[in-house]
Design a protein around this motif. Structure first.
Motif, short mmCIF file in Angstrom:
data_model
loop_
_atom_site.label_atom_id
_atom_site.label_comp_id
_atom_site.label_asym_id
_atom_site.label_seq_id
_atom_site.Cartn_x
_atom_site.Cartn_y
_atom_site.Cartn_z
N GLU A 4 63.39 -41.50 100.22
CA GLU A 4 63.61 -41.98 99.42
C GLU A 4 65.24 -42.13 99.83
O GLU A 4 65.41 -42.76 100.81
CB GLU A 4 64.73 -40.82 99.50
N SER A 5 65.96 -43.17 98.34
CA SER A 5 66.74 -43.68 98.37
C SER A 5 67.86 -43.34 97.49
O SER A 5 67.85 -42.51 96.42
CB SER A 5 66.60 -45.62 97.81
N GLY A 6 68.88 -44.00 98.56
CA GLY A 6 70.10 -42.95 97.08
C GLY A 6 70.55 -41.57 97.26
O GLY A 6 70.06 -41.19 98.12
N ASP A 7 70.58 -40.92 96.65
CA ASP A 7 71.25 -39.63 96.81
C ASP A 7 70.11 -39.05 95.58
O ASP A 7 70.28 -38.72 94.46
CB ASP A 7 72.65 -39.10 96.17
N SER A 8 68.70 -39.82 96.75
CA SER A 8 67.46 -38.95 95.10
C SER A 8 66.91 -37.38 95.32
O SER A 8 67.04 -37.17 97.35
CB SER A 8 66.06 -40.16 95.68
N VAL A 9 66.12 -36.82 94.86
CA VAL A 9 66.00 -35.96 95.33
C VAL A 9 65.00 -35.06 94.41
O VAL A 9 64.17 -35.48 93.32
CB VAL A 9 66.85 -34.51 94.72
N THR A 10 63.54 -35.45 95.30
CA THR A 10 62.47 -35.38 94.79
C THR A 10 61.68 -33.57 95.24
O THR A 10 62.14 -33.15 96.13
CB THR A 10 61.10 -35.74 95.21
N SER A 26 61.99 -35.30 90.01
CA SER A 26 62.78 -35.93 90.83
C SER A 26 63.92 -36.34 90.18
O SER A 26 64.28 -35.95 88.78
CB SER A 26 62.15 -37.06 90.89
N ARG A 27 64.96 -37.04 90.68
CA ARG A 27 66.18 -36.86 90.29
C ARG A 27 66.38 -38.28 91.25
O ARG A 27 66.59 -38.18 92.54
CB ARG A 27 66.97 -36.01 90.29
N GLY A 28 67.26 -39.07 90.75
CA GLY A 28 68.11 -40.35 91.03
C GLY A 28 67.24 -41.32 91.19
O GLY A 28 66.24 -41.38 90.33
N ASP A 29 66.92 -42.05 92.27
CA ASP A 29 66.62 -43.49 92.14
C ASP A 29 65.37 -42.78 92.12
O ASP A 29 63.92 -43.85 91.53
CB ASP A 29 66.97 -43.96 93.23
N SER A 30 64.51 -41.93 92.86
CA SER A 30 62.97 -41.37 93.13
C SER A 30 62.83 -40.72 91.54
O SER A 30 61.64 -40.69 91.17
CB SER A 30 62.67 -40.23 93.99
N SER A 61 63.58 -33.34 109.37
CA SER A 61 64.43 -34.61 109.06
C SER A 61 63.49 -35.92 109.87
O SER A 61 63.51 -36.50 110.21
CB SER A 61 65.93 -34.48 109.34
N THR A 62 63.73 -37.61 108.55
CA THR A 62 63.92 -38.84 109.28
C THR A 62 65.34 -39.84 108.97
O THR A 62 66.05 -38.37 109.18
CB THR A 62 62.50 -39.17 108.10
N GLU A 63 65.19 -40.80 109.16
CA GLU A 63 66.48 -41.41 110.06
C GLU A 63 67.36 -40.79 108.10
O GLU A 63 68.86 -40.59 107.97
CB GLU A 63 65.95 -43.13 109.35
N ASN A 64 66.60 -40.63 106.95
CA ASN A 64 67.63 -41.21 105.97
C ASN A 64 67.33 -39.44 104.27
O ASN A 64 67.97 -39.65 103.59
CB ASN A 64 67.90 -42.57 105.05
N THR A 65 65.99 -39.03 105.29
CA THR A 65 65.50 -38.10 104.38
C THR A 65 65.30 -36.51 105.25
O THR A 65 64.86 -36.78 106.59
CB THR A 65 64.54 -38.57 103.96
N ARG A 66 65.36 -35.52 104.15
CA ARG A 66 65.15 -34.03 104.24
C ARG A 66 64.66 -33.63 104.05
O ARG A 66 64.34 -33.91 102.70
CB ARG A 66 66.30 -33.43 104.60
N LEU A 78 56.39 -25.00 97.76
CA LEU A 78 57.06 -26.18 96.97
C LEU A 78 58.01 -26.70 98.54
O LEU A 78 58.22 -26.18 99.32
CB LEU A 78 59.13 -25.44 96.97
N ILE A 79 57.98 -28.11 98.14
CA ILE A 79 58.70 -28.91 99.28
C ILE A 79 59.47 -30.16 98.92
O ILE A 79 59.17 -29.61 98.01
CB ILE A 79 56.84 -30.13 99.72
N VAL A 80 60.64 -29.91 99.31
CA VAL A 80 61.66 -31.26 98.06
C VAL A 80 62.12 -31.93 99.56
O VAL A 80 62.21 -31.73 100.28
CB VAL A 80 63.10 -29.85 97.48
N LEU A 81 61.94 -33.41 99.15
CA LEU A 81 62.96 -34.54 99.75
C LEU A 81 64.16 -35.01 98.77
O LEU A 81 63.87 -34.55 98.19
CB LEU A 81 61.98 -35.45 99.99
N SER A 82 65.49 -34.36 100.33
CA SER A 82 66.63 -35.50 99.57
C SER A 82 66.93 -35.97 100.76
O SER A 82 66.82 -36.05 102.00
CB SER A 82 67.40 -33.90 99.23
N SER A 83 67.87 -37.66 99.95
CA SER A 83 68.30 -37.74 100.61
C SER A 83 69.75 -38.46 100.50
O SER A 83 70.88 -39.40 101.07
CB SER A 83 67.99 -39.45 100.75
N ASP A 84 70.13 -36.77 99.84
CA ASP A 84 72.55 -36.79 99.48
C ASP A 84 72.24 -35.86 101.01
O ASP A 84 72.11 -35.27 101.60
CB ASP A 84 71.52 -35.47 98.11
#
Length: 420
Positions: A4-10, A26-30, A61-66, A78-84
């Motif tokens: 994910e990039s920015g404050d994105s949520v998928t 999705s929300r944001g860049d995603s 979590s990864t370096e920038n995604t939870r 349900l699966i959610v990915l967030s970079s916020d």
């Protein structure tokens, strides 16, 4: 690896048994990116692999995604990915609860649990997209996180309460509420007997729909009536103020709009207009707060309702210490931190809440107070038998004064009969 990039949520929704994707929102860049099928398969595959070994995978979590997983009724994953950076496992867990309950509210539990035609289910789920997408947007309140209905305290509440009770009784309903800006002004006694998530979700529906003079919507109550629909009726009394009811097959929408609404609410037209223009402060007019307070969340755990504001001193200039958006994020993050780490949380009816940290293991007592100090704000929380208070304060408030300030604020907000 896709990130994910920015404050994105998928958000991904799949069948739990076969892993067939039902939708992706999705929300944001995603929004501009198509989640690769290989990533969807990997996210679902690693969860299913753990399940086969009796391992419950809830978050990673990864370096920038939870990433957070949750399975409902052994049917829907349900699966959610967030970079916020402001999101936590707790808040993402609440998001997944809200999304599933929104699906039940619109379609009913039976269609989700015992779906025989996957393609038809995909088509039916499109009716949930507006409501689901609203939960993915950046938080503008606290109800989606706390699952407690937000209220507004106004001097005319007693008059409005009496009128609402009479109106609901004439409409053959025990469940009624008067709303302004997504906040409850008053409600019938039975309304507060709904599961906290149900009451929150019904009000959230009104908040997300475009303005309309009246509506008649079939809804399922995720806890109280997940397989049998009720009628959810809404009437706009004046712009920004609506009355809502949960009803059976009768009376008709036309009869209520043409007869009862005019009979009970037209005499209060001037009062309703004045109430709709109420300050976003949401607090009793007579309540005076310390100037160092930037925002607050007060929860009545017994009555399952709350007061939430990041404009505690009204709309007048409050200095440039912190923009409103930053206050919202900070107060929501502090609530999630305090509830998941320090304060015991009561699970909602039929709900399996997000897993909590084992911070309390080995301690003979439960924390009643906690605080944090950062460069841009300070925050303090009190956990009592009946009330919880979460304060956001200016950074120049002395740390040694936080406890006394929070205690006096809690007393001021709960001392009056008109308060929460």
């Amino acid at each position: 690896m896709w990130e994910e990039s920015g404050d994105s949520v998928t958000l991904l929704c799949l069948t739990a048994s076969s892993g067939v994707p039902l939708y992706c929102r999705s929300r944001g860049d995603s929004v501009k990116q198509q989640l690769p099928f290989s990533v969807i398969g990997s996210l679902n595959g690693v969860h299913m692999f753990g399940s086969n070994l009796d391992v419950l995978l809830t978050a990673a979590s990864t370096e920038n995604t939870r990433v957070v997983w949750k399975v409902f009724h052994n049917s829907i994953t349900l699966i959610v990915l967030s970079s916020d950076e402001g999101e936590s496992d707790f808040s993402l867990g609440r998001l997944l609860d809200n999304v599933f309950n929104a699906m039940v509210l619109v379609l009913g539990l039976e269609e989700l649990v015992n779906a025989r035609n996957i393609e038809r289910l995909k088509k039916d789920l499109k009716a949930c997209y507006r409501l689901i997408d609203s939960f993915l947007e950046l938080g503008k309140c606290s109800a989606d996180l706390t699952h407690y209905v937000e209220c507004t305290v106004v001097p005319s509440r007693a008059i409005l309460q009496e009128c609402l009770e009479a109106f609901a009784s004439s409409a053959e309903s025990r469940f009624g509420s008067l709303l302004t800006g997504g906040h409850v002004l008053c409600a019938t006694e039975q309304w507060w007997q709904l599961a906290a998530q149900e009451a929150m979700l019904l009000i959230w529906v009104v908040r997300t729909l475009p303005p309309h003079t009246s509506r008649d919507l079939p809804v399922y109550l995720p806890h109280g009536s997940p397989t049998v629909p009720h009628r959810f009726l809404t009437f706009q009394l004046v712009p920004g103020l609506e009355v809502v009811l949960l009803c059976g097959p009768s009376p008709s929408l036309q009869y209520l709009a043409d007869e009862l609404v005019k009979q009970f609410w037209l005499p209060l037209l001037d009062l309703l207009k004045q109430t709709a223009r109420a300050s976003p402060r949401c607090l009793p007019p007579s309540t005076s707060l310390a100037p160092g307070i930037l925002g607050l969340l007060l929860i009545n755990q017994e009555q399952r309702k709350s007061l939430f504001t990041v404009q505690p001193h009204g709309t007048r200039a409050e200095g440039s210490e912190m923009p409103l958006k930053s206050r919202l994020c900070a107060l929501r993050s502090f609530y999630a931190l305090a509830i998941s780490l320090y304060f015991p949380s009561e699970k909602s009816e039929g709900s399996t809440g997000p897993l909590q940290e084992e911070f309390l293991a080995g301690f003979a007592h439960h924390p009643q107070h906690c605080y944090i100090v950062s460069a841009t704000y300070k925050a303090y929380a009190i956990h009592g038998r009946r009330h919880q208070l979460f304060l956001l304060l200016k950074p120049n408030v002395p740390t040694f004064a936080l406890r006394s300030l929070a205690t006096s604020t809690l007393q001021a907000l709960t001392a009056e009969d008109s308060a929460l």
